[in-house]
Design an enzyme around this catalytic site. Structure first.
Site, PDB file in Angstrom:
ATOM      1  N   GLU A  64       0.838  -1.193   0.000  1.00  0.00           N
ATOM      2  CA  GLU A  64       0.000   0.000   0.000  1.00  0.00           C
ATOM      3  C   GLU A  64       0.880   1.253   0.000  1.00  0.00           C
ATOM      4  O   GLU A  64       1.859   1.343   0.733  1.00  0.00           O
ATOM      5  CB  GLU A  64      -0.885  -0.005   1.253  1.00  0.00           C
ATOM      6  N   LYS A 151      -9.068   2.989  -2.975  1.00  0.00           N
ATOM      7  CA  LYS A 151      -9.555   2.575  -1.662  1.00  0.00           C
ATOM      8  C   LYS A 151     -10.892   3.269  -1.381  1.00  0.00           C
ATOM      9  O   LYS A 151     -10.988   4.493  -1.423  1.00  0.00           O
ATOM     10  CB  LYS A 151      -8.520   2.968  -0.608  1.00  0.00           C
ATOM     11  N   CYS A 185      -5.653  -2.737   2.605  1.00  0.00           N
ATOM     12  CA  CYS A 185      -5.620  -2.653   4.065  1.00  0.00           C
ATOM     13  C   CYS A 185      -6.987  -3.019   4.666  1.00  0.00           C
ATOM     14  O   CYS A 185      -7.514  -4.093   4.387  1.00  0.00           O
ATOM     15  CB  CYS A 185      -5.132  -1.279   4.498  1.00  0.00           C
TER      16      CYS A 185
END
Length: 345
Positions: A64, A151, A185
């Site tokens: 990430e 995201k 994540c």
């Protein structure tokens, strides 16, 4: 000899897939950004990619925010109702380290993928005007940019610095080495997002992350079992010295406890099979290339028992609707568009 200038870099290669079934050599990269220096980070990415290709990798997954950086420990001078001048300047520098998509850095990443003949999954900080997104970019082994995932739900203070993705960037790409997608994540803890990806037939589930806690491994194992897919989780391994020194960059609340060699993100990158078996990792020791051979036949063997969006679903009881169109705040309708006018004689 390691191509990355770090004595901590190691390579882990796990083999032993069924030779009668198709296999894919996959590598997850565990390494730190060169914070506030995107050109140097891209140089480091290329060295890592070259080394992974030297181990025979066909797919390489980076952590990430590898390009642009994960601003661990920073609060950007924010309290409710106020932002400090130092925090605003910190955001300006972070914004300058991000990349445009498309843009020259994307072109360079595509060229890297083509040069080393690998499928590349890269975590970046995407700049869209003055809004930043935590994004994953996908490239094929011919050097083509395939697309991106933004995201959709930043966590905690991430929501102050990153925008929110929408349903238009939840892709699963069908490639010669399998169907590839990614969640970033703590998105991986969102059951409905996972279900949408399973419904798209994901086989190689990439999970770039910033979570190095032991409990993260439980989530990765669960996803592999739930989705009947391979899970590849890549995290950075960072020491305090990988970030600028104070006062330029401060780890709020912990700076006084840190030395240059203090570990601020311990990695934990891992590769897990559809049966829940750990194929490589987790690694908490330093920068590393962690590789395994993925026996794609294992997907069918495991889904024989449990196919979460197939024979094990109950759509008459439980169903999901995904709004996969872009959500734009402003839409322009051209004034020059032709309008038909009806005349009544």
């Amino acid at each position: 000899m390691a191509l990355v200038p770090s004595p901590a870099l190691v390579a882990e290669v796990e083999m032993g897939a069924d030779p009668s079934a198709p296999t894919v050599r996959a590598t997850v990269v565990q390494a730190s950004t060169v914070f506030y220096d995107t050109p140097a980070t891209l140089d480091k990415a290329e060295r890592l990619l070259a080394e992974a290709a030297g181990y025979g990798a066909q797919l390489v997954v980076f952590p990430e925010a590898f390009v642009g950086g994960y601003p661990r420990g920073s609060n950007f001078g924010i309290v409710i109702g106020n932002r400090t001048a130092k925090g605003k300047e910190e955001f300006r520098k972070y914004h300058a380290s991000a990349i445009d998509v498309p843009g020259p850095e994307v072109d360079r990443l595509a060229a890297m993928a083509g040069k080393y003949k690998v499928f590349l999954v890269m975590g970046v900080i995407e700049r869209d005007g003055y809004t930043l997104y935590c994004t994953v970019l996908f490239f094929d082994s011919q050097g083509s940019y395939l697309g991106k995932h933004r995201k959709i739900m930043p966590t905690a203070l991430e929501r102050i610095i990153w925008g929110f993705g929408d349903g238009s960037t939840i892709p699963v790409f069908e490639t010669p080495i399998g169907k590839i997608g990614a969640a970033i994540c703590w998105e991986n803890r969102m059951p409905l997002l996972r279900t949408a990806m399973y419904a798209k037939g994901i086989e190689i589930y990439c999970a770039p992350t910033a979570d190095s806690r032991d409990v993260w491994q439980a989530s990765m194992t669960h996803i592999a079992l739930e989705g009947g897919c391979f899970v590849l989780s890549a995290n950075q391994f960072c020491r305090r010295k990988d970030y600028p020194p104070p006062p330029e960059y401060v780890f709020a609340g912990t700076e006084e406890e840190l030395t240059p060699d203090s570990v601020v993100c311990a990695g934990g990158s891992v590769i897990i099979s559809p049966s829940g078996a750990i194929l490589a990792g987790p690694n908490y020791d330093g920068e590393a290339l962690i590789s395994a051979d993925l026996d794609l036949g294992e997907i069918a063997r495991e889904k024989f028992a449990f196919d979460v969006v197939g024979h094990y679903s109950r759509p008459e009881v439980l169903s999901l609707t995904v709004k996969d169109h872009p959500t734009n705040p402003v839409t322009f309708v051209s004034a020059s568009a032709k309008t038909e006018v009806s005349h009544t004689p």
